[in-house]
Design a protein around this motif. Structure first.
Motif, PDB file in Angstrom:
ATOM      1  N   VAL A   9     -35.579  38.589  17.874  1.00 22.50           N
ATOM      2  CA  VAL A   9     -35.210  39.273  19.130  1.00 22.50           C
ATOM      3  C   VAL A   9     -36.328  39.126  20.162  1.00 22.50           C
ATOM      4  O   VAL A   9     -36.076  38.899  21.364  1.00 22.50           O
ATOM      5  N   THR A  10     -37.574  39.233  19.700  1.00 19.27           N
ATOM      6  CA  THR A  10     -38.720  39.069  20.607  1.00 19.27           C
ATOM      7  C   THR A  10     -38.717  37.693  21.253  1.00 19.27           C
ATOM      8  O   THR A  10     -38.919  37.546  22.467  1.00 19.27           O
ATOM      9  N   ILE A  11     -38.485  36.659  20.442  1.00 22.49           N
ATOM     10  CA  ILE A  11     -38.458  35.291  20.965  1.00 22.49           C
ATOM     11  C   ILE A  11     -37.310  35.113  21.951  1.00 22.49           C
ATOM     12  O   ILE A  11     -37.468  34.467  23.002  1.00 22.49           O
ATOM     13  N   ARG A  70     -37.503  41.534  31.319  1.00 25.16           N
ATOM     14  CA  ARG A  70     -37.217  40.924  30.013  1.00 25.16           C
ATOM     15  C   ARG A  70     -38.480  40.750  29.186  1.00 25.16           C
ATOM     16  O   ARG A  70     -38.458  40.909  27.956  1.00 25.16           O
ATOM     17  N   LEU A  71     -39.572  40.438  29.873  1.00 26.49           N
ATOM     18  CA  LEU A  71     -40.833  40.291  29.159  1.00 26.49           C
ATOM     19  C   LEU A  71     -41.292  41.636  28.591  1.00 26.49           C
ATOM     20  O   LEU A  71     -41.825  41.704  27.471  1.00 26.49           O
ATOM     21  N   ARG A  72     -41.062  42.686  29.314  1.00 26.14           N
ATOM     22  CA  ARG A  72     -41.421  44.028  28.831  1.00 26.14           C
ATOM     23  C   ARG A  72     -40.594  44.392  27.597  1.00 26.14           C
ATOM     24  O   ARG A  72     -41.113  44.963  26.632  1.00 26.14           O
ATOM     25  N   ILE A  73     -39.294  44.051  27.641  1.00 28.16           N
ATOM     26  CA  ILE A  73     -38.446  44.304  26.467  1.00 28.16           C
ATOM     27  C   ILE A  73     -38.973  43.526  25.267  1.00 28.16           C
ATOM     28  O   ILE A  73     -39.052  44.046  24.147  1.00 28.16           O
ATOM     29  N   SER A  74     -39.358  42.274  25.504  1.00 29.50           N
ATOM     30  CA  SER A  74     -39.888  41.440  24.425  1.00 29.50           C
ATOM     31  C   SER A  74     -41.132  42.057  23.807  1.00 29.50           C
ATOM     32  O   SER A  74     -41.259  42.143  22.573  1.00 29.50           O
ATOM     33  N   VAL A  98     -40.190  45.361  21.888  1.00 29.91           N
ATOM     34  CA  VAL A  98     -39.551  45.060  20.592  1.00 29.91           C
ATOM     35  C   VAL A  98     -40.594  44.621  19.580  1.00 29.91           C
ATOM     36  O   VAL A  98     -40.591  45.057  18.418  1.00 29.91           O
ATOM     37  N   PHE A  99     -41.496  43.762  20.028  1.00 27.78           N
ATOM     38  CA  PHE A  99     -42.525  43.255  19.108  1.00 27.78           C
ATOM     39  C   PHE A  99     -43.464  44.380  18.671  1.00 27.78           C
ATOM     40  O   PHE A  99     -43.793  44.492  17.479  1.00 27.78           O
ATOM     41  N   MET A 100     -43.904  45.222  19.624  1.00 31.01           N
ATOM     42  CA  MET A 100     -44.865  46.275  19.302  1.00 31.01           C
ATOM     43  C   MET A 100     -44.265  47.312  18.352  1.00 31.01           C
ATOM     44  O   MET A 100     -44.825  47.580  17.275  1.00 31.01           O
ATOM     45  N   TYR A 101     -43.121  47.879  18.762  1.00 31.13           N
ATOM     46  CA  TYR A 101     -42.517  48.915  17.915  1.00 31.13           C
ATOM     47  C   TYR A 101     -41.955  48.331  16.621  1.00 31.13           C
ATOM     48  O   TYR A 101     -42.009  48.965  15.558  1.00 31.13           O
ATOM     49  N   GLY A 102     -41.408  47.126  16.714  1.00 32.71           N
ATOM     50  CA  GLY A 102     -40.868  46.489  15.515  1.00 32.71           C
ATOM     51  C   GLY A 102     -41.942  46.177  14.492  1.00 32.71           C
ATOM     52  O   GLY A 102     -41.732  46.299  13.271  1.00 32.71           O
ATOM     53  N   LEU A 103     -43.101  45.762  14.986  1.00 33.61           N
ATOM     54  CA  LEU A 103     -44.200  45.465  14.069  1.00 33.61           C
ATOM     55  C   LEU A 103     -44.654  46.734  13.350  1.00 33.61           C
ATOM     56  O   LEU A 103     -44.956  46.708  12.142  1.00 33.61           O
ATOM     57  N   ILE A 104     -44.683  47.855  14.079  1.00 32.09           N
ATOM     58  CA  ILE A 104     -45.060  49.132  13.456  1.00 32.09           C
ATOM     59  C   ILE A 104     -44.056  49.512  12.373  1.00 32.09           C
ATOM     60  O   ILE A 104     -44.433  49.900  11.249  1.00 32.09           O
ATOM     61  N   ILE A 105     -42.775  49.370  12.700  1.00 38.46           N
ATOM     62  CA  ILE A 105     -41.725  49.709  11.728  1.00 38.46           C
ATOM     63  C   ILE A 105     -41.819  48.809  10.501  1.00 38.46           C
ATOM     64  O   ILE A 105     -41.675  49.267   9.346  1.00 38.46           O
ATOM     65  N   SER A 106     -42.064  47.519  10.734  1.00 37.56           N
ATOM     66  CA  SER A 106     -42.146  46.569   9.620  1.00 37.56           C
ATOM     67  C   SER A 106     -43.318  46.877   8.698  1.00 37.56           C
ATOM     68  O   SER A 106     -43.194  46.835   7.465  1.00 37.56           O
ATOM     69  N   VAL A 107     -44.469  47.203   9.304  1.00 34.50           N
ATOM     70  CA  VAL A 107     -45.648  47.530   8.494  1.00 34.50           C
ATOM     71  C   VAL A 107     -45.386  48.781   7.666  1.00 34.50           C
ATOM     72  O   VAL A 107     -45.747  48.847   6.469  1.00 34.50           O
TER      73      VAL A 107
END
Length: 417
Positions: free
Chosen positions: A311-313, A390-394, A397-406
């Motif tokens: 999604v980030t990409i 769109r860049l802010r959404i990217s 997604v990456f910041m919060y998604g990375l936290i969730i993944s960790v």
């Protein structure tokens, strides 16, 4: 090195220096003048879109260029170069950068003879006021300072002659300042010459006084009376005459350059997101997913991270994906002034003859030309707004998604143990 953080420290240092070294004799080369030169240097640097290091060099030189007046006015350029070298050495700045800044400060020595582009920018910023409407005010302050520092009773006439020689021999070194300031500088020169010649340019258009007819004079024919200021009859014409065309054009040029710089920054940030997440996806597909049979507890965290990276990409690509219009226009669009011929997307499918005809028509119509410039700036702003959203959404997604993944991977590991 974080040049922008260091510039904040430099600003604070120089400002404190002025506050702790009061000198009533220094009326012109003070903090106000220094801040004006810094603002001029920033304006010129932004026009030429300098990289971070060159921008730092130019602005730093502007901050330190006259600080030597408080220790040795006769050698203030050299003293400023020494002061900036001591300060930047303590901050661990590269010696080559320090030397370049020192050379920029030395380039302000009169008569100016800058060699590099950075030296030319600083030299023009130092004498930027020669081509502004505030020149007369600054020139009076400079005369007072000269008298105070040298204990010389210099008359206004002598000072005007010195100023005339300066304005006649001085030339701006950058194309930007030549285009922006040369006309006003020439007008300032003519005003001083008029004063020296005993003329007052403010009464140049005054109504002539006609002597009364005496009894011995022959009756004179009644003169034809012409309006002294026809512009007053036509307010619209006067408004157009007083419009600062060169300032308007400079505004459009700087705004467009700033938009382009912001667009380049957005593309660079999007590229970072695409590169980082492409690496993450490659690692997930080549290493982790192959071993999920052995570690089934990591299936959900792995798929979560894979989805987040994807999604980030996608949003990073959407931020940089070009949107191309149809590339054609009609004569009706030209006549109604609807098309922006300054954007390639509106004409790349047209023939050279049609485009040339449209451009010539636009250049002959002042209103059409300025409307096109306004549309161009507005379109750039709309594209930038969409790109940064769109860049802010990217990034989100990456910041919060990375936290969730960790967190997910940590929970899976804890459950396994």
């Amino acid at each position: 090195m974080n040049y922008y953080a260091l510039l904040d420290e430099i600003k604070q240092y120089v400002t404190n220096f002025f506050h702790t070294h009061p000198n009533d004799k220094i009326i012109y080369h003070n903090q106000v003048h220094t801040e004006n030169v810094v603002n001029a240097a920033i304006e010129i640097a932004n026009h030429y879109r300098l990289n971070d290091q060159d921008y730092f060099i130019v602005v730093t030189a502007a901050w330190f260029h006259d600080i030597g007046y408080y220790t040795d006015p006769a050698r203030h350029e050299e003293k400023g170069a020494e002061e900036v070298s001591l300060f930047l050495n303590r901050k661990g700045v590269d010696e080559k950068v320090i030397q370049t800044i020192a050379n920029c400060i030395r380039a302000t020595r009169m008569p100016q003879n800058p060699e590099t582009m950075l030296e030319k920018i600083v030299a023009d910023a130092d004498l930027y006021h020669l081509g502004t409407s505030k020149f007369s005010e600054f020139n009076k302050e400079l005369r007072k300072e000269f008298i105070a520092l040298h204990n010389i009773d210099l008359s206004k006439e002598e000072w005007r002659n010195k100023t005339i020689r300066l304005l006649e021999t001085h030339q701006y070194h950058t194309d930007y300042c030549r285009l922006l300031l040369s006309d006003t500088k020439a007008r300032n020169l003519e005003k001083i010459k008029a004063k020296v010649a005993g003329k007052n340019p403010e009464v140049k258009n005054a109504k002539p006084v006609i002597p009364p007819v005496t009894a011995v004079q022959q009756p004179a024919a009644k003169p034809k009376v012409k309006p002294l200021l026809p512009e007053l009859v036509d307010e619209e014409k006067l408004k157009r005459k007083n419009r600062p065309d060169r300032g308007i054009e400079t505004m459009f040029r700087i705004t467009s350059a700033n938009h382009q710089r912001l667009s380049d920054m957005a593309d660079s940030k999007a590229h970072i997101m695409i590169s980082v997440n492409s690496i993450i996806i490659s690692i997930l597909l080549s290493v982790l997913l192959k071993n999920l049979e052995q570690f089934p507890q990591y299936t959900l965290p792995a798929l979560t991270l894979l989805t987040i990276s994807l999604v980030t990409i996608v949003f990073a690509i959407l931020a940089t994906r070009p949107n191309i219009p149809r590339g054609t226009f009609t004569q009706t669009d030209i006549n109604e002034k609807k098309v922006n011929l300054l954007f390639f997307g509106n004409f790349f499918r047209m023939s050279m003859e049609d485009y040339t005809s449209g451009m010539l028509q636009m250049m002959e119509d002042r209103d059409f030309l300025y409307r096109s410039l306004i549309k161009d700036v507005y379109s750039q702003g709309v594209v930038l707004g969409s790109k940064y959203q769109r860049l802010r959404i990217s990034y989100n997604v990456f910041m919060y998604g990375l936290i969730i993944s960790v967190i997910a991977f940590s929970i899976a590991a804890i459950v396994t143990t």
